[in-house]
Design an enzyme around this catalytic site. Sequence first.
Site, PDB file in Angstrom:
ATOM      1  N   GLN A 290      93.715 103.278 -11.040  1.00 37.92           N
ATOM      2  CA  GLN A 290      93.237 102.034 -10.443  1.00 37.92           C
ATOM      3  C   GLN A 290      94.208 100.931 -10.842  1.00 37.92           C
ATOM      4  OE1 GLN A 290      89.079 102.759 -11.921  1.00 37.92           O
ATOM      5  NE2 GLN A 290      88.530 101.780  -9.964  1.00 37.92           N
ATOM      6  N   SER A 291      94.403  99.959  -9.967  1.00 35.43           N
ATOM      7  CA  SER A 291      95.534  99.044 -10.095  1.00 35.43           C
ATOM      8  C   SER A 291      95.408  98.069 -11.261  1.00 35.43           C
ATOM      9  CB  SER A 291      95.726  98.255  -8.789  1.00 35.43           C
ATOM     10  OG  SER A 291      96.028  99.142  -7.724  1.00 35.43           O
ATOM     11  N   THR A 292      94.206  97.602 -11.567  1.00 35.69           N
ATOM     12  CA  THR A 292      94.035  96.586 -12.604  1.00 35.69           C
ATOM     13  C   THR A 292      92.943  97.014 -13.569  1.00 35.69           C
ATOM     14  OG1 THR A 292      92.395  95.333 -11.319  1.00 35.69           O
ATOM     15  CG2 THR A 292      94.735  94.773 -10.992  1.00 35.69           C
TER      16      THR A 292
ATOM     17  N   GLY B 155      94.974 100.941 -14.679  1.00 36.35           N
ATOM     18  CA  GLY B 155      95.364  99.550 -14.863  1.00 36.35           C
ATOM     19  C   GLY B 155      96.790  99.243 -14.470  1.00 36.35           C
TER      20      GLY B 155
END
Length: 691
Positions: free
Chosen positions: A23-25, A64
């Site tokens: 997941q990106s963040t 992240g």
Amino acid sequence: MNDTSSKVTVAHLRRDAYLYVRQSTLYQVVNNTESARRQYDLRSKATELGWDHGNVIVIDVDQGHSGASAADREGFQRLVADVSLGKAGIVLGLECSRLARNNADWHKLLQICALNNTLICDEDGLYDPCDFNDRLLLGLKGTMSEAELHFLHARMQGGLLAKARRGQLPVRLPIGLVYDPAGDVVLDPDTGVRDALTHLFDEFTRTGSARAVVKAFAAQQLTFPARHLTGPRAGQLYWKPLGHDHVLDTLHNPRYAGAYCYGRKRHLSAPNGTVRTIVKPREEWTVLLPDAHPGYITFAQFDANQATLAANAATHGDDRKAGPAREGPALLQGLVVCGKCGKRMTVRYHKRCNGTLVPDYACQREGIATGTPVCQNVCGAGVDTAVAELILDRLTPLALEVALTVTDEITAQAEHADRIRAAHVQRAQHTADLARRRYLAVDPTNRLVADHLEADYNTALRELATAKDDYDTAKTNAERLLDNAHRDRIRALAADFPALWNDPATPMRERKRLIRLLVTDVTLVKTGQHITVSVRLSGGQHHTMTLPRPRTAWELHTTTDDTMKLADQLLDEHPYHTTAALLNERGRRTGWDKPFTATRLRALCHARNIPSHHQRLRDNGWLTTDETAEKFGVTITTIKHWNSKGLLTSRRTDGRGTLLFDPAQTRPTKPVGALRNNDSDSTPPTATTIK
């Protein structure tokens, strides 16, 4: 594509299944738990395809991290490495955007999977990269994933830019500026912070050098405020020594002038993932809104500071200007121009024996670049003195008023020429606008007329561009003109200039700043035994002086010829120590302004091939003690005894008692005992001792 039975083979099942979770963040990791659950549920799909539960390897160390690049994603790099080594039979991901949002990384993974016969599975189905149709579909998905990232970024960036153009986008403020409860930018309520920033700007106005500001803070033992940006103490104030980079950042930041700005810097990403930041020119800034909030200086002062910094930085270029005044003793530092090649001359120093630093002006840039000798090298001591005397003697208040009058006339002429060039640009603009209206009004289907009007419009645009270029070039190349404040400073300086200049308490830096108010540049030409000095003043006047070439050290410290001539005459009758004493009695000194000694006189005579008193006597045949004893057939002791009784003619040739004897004398005829009876006839009439 959906026929999974034909795609999964025994060869695939012998290898492990790799599930990639990302997941990106960190915000998404904490709050978007459903997305994470869906990704982990793909393990069951791997089981349905035939893999044992224990052979499903989950890679989730990239939580992240953005998928825009693979540079900082350790998990993705491990996945690619294991696929390359043939360890993976299948790669699973919720969607291709989980694996990569960069086409280069995505297609590299597809190529490696195809070479190693590795399947790819997402929520929609199972794909074989070796199959053309599956690979085409995977490529389209990767392209759409990258495009989706671009659209998301553009949508968010558009909102930010719209808010920034209104000056309402909150950004991190530099030290000394804070947001009040209403969200407006105000000066820091901390008095110490405000005083430190005010002192920094005042010091730069006084010295004109960022390095001088750092030295001033260090000399006064002052620190500079800063705030922690990250960590548990983020936002807290702390103080640290002022650095050169801190001064430059403060002076270059327009927020201190009350201006809102956005888009001053550009961030460039390298292939290895590192980001490089460059500062864009002001005309490329996205937003610049002067007088948007309170500041420590005005925007006009900010522009003046930028001009000063640019001039200081230009001192290291080929077309460098004067640069800031520094502490060294070279009065004309940064103002001297080589009269042979027209380049600026640099300053070097040499130290005399008494510890005094003497400047030298050298034109060496071309010599350094090409390995050739320097153009010319001029000792600056005499030049500095001559220019200082010129300023003190000739620049009276009346002369300064005349200079200001000439400057006003030059200013009026320049302004008139500027108006003429501006009018030319306006005319060219009007012509271009008229040609544009004619071109737009014509019927597009009438090509004969349209083509002609289009050609006229293009010609008018070229003429307008040429007029603007000529105007900008002329404005840039125009000489700097004195404004009203500069003229007032020169008038006030005229009455007090000599006293201020000769005051021992006036630092050398201040003398240089004073001289720069009056002198534009100084051109030097060294020819033979003379130096031509051409001084160009701020008012436009020129003064030319011819100075003698400074004598070298050996010339300055050479004993005069008349002194050495006198020493040569005295050495005919006296040894070194007696001659030195006689020279001192007559007030003669060595080239170093020291009294004569036997050692110093001997060295000078040896250097100039002047024979000593001893050598002169030997050249005339005088004998040593040993030679005299051998001549008379007696011992050396007898010779010394006879000489002490005055029976021999001798001369002392040094301070140690060395004797030479007259070769013409004969052996004494009276016995020594007769001398003890005071017999007046016992001593030969010619026997004398010269000391």
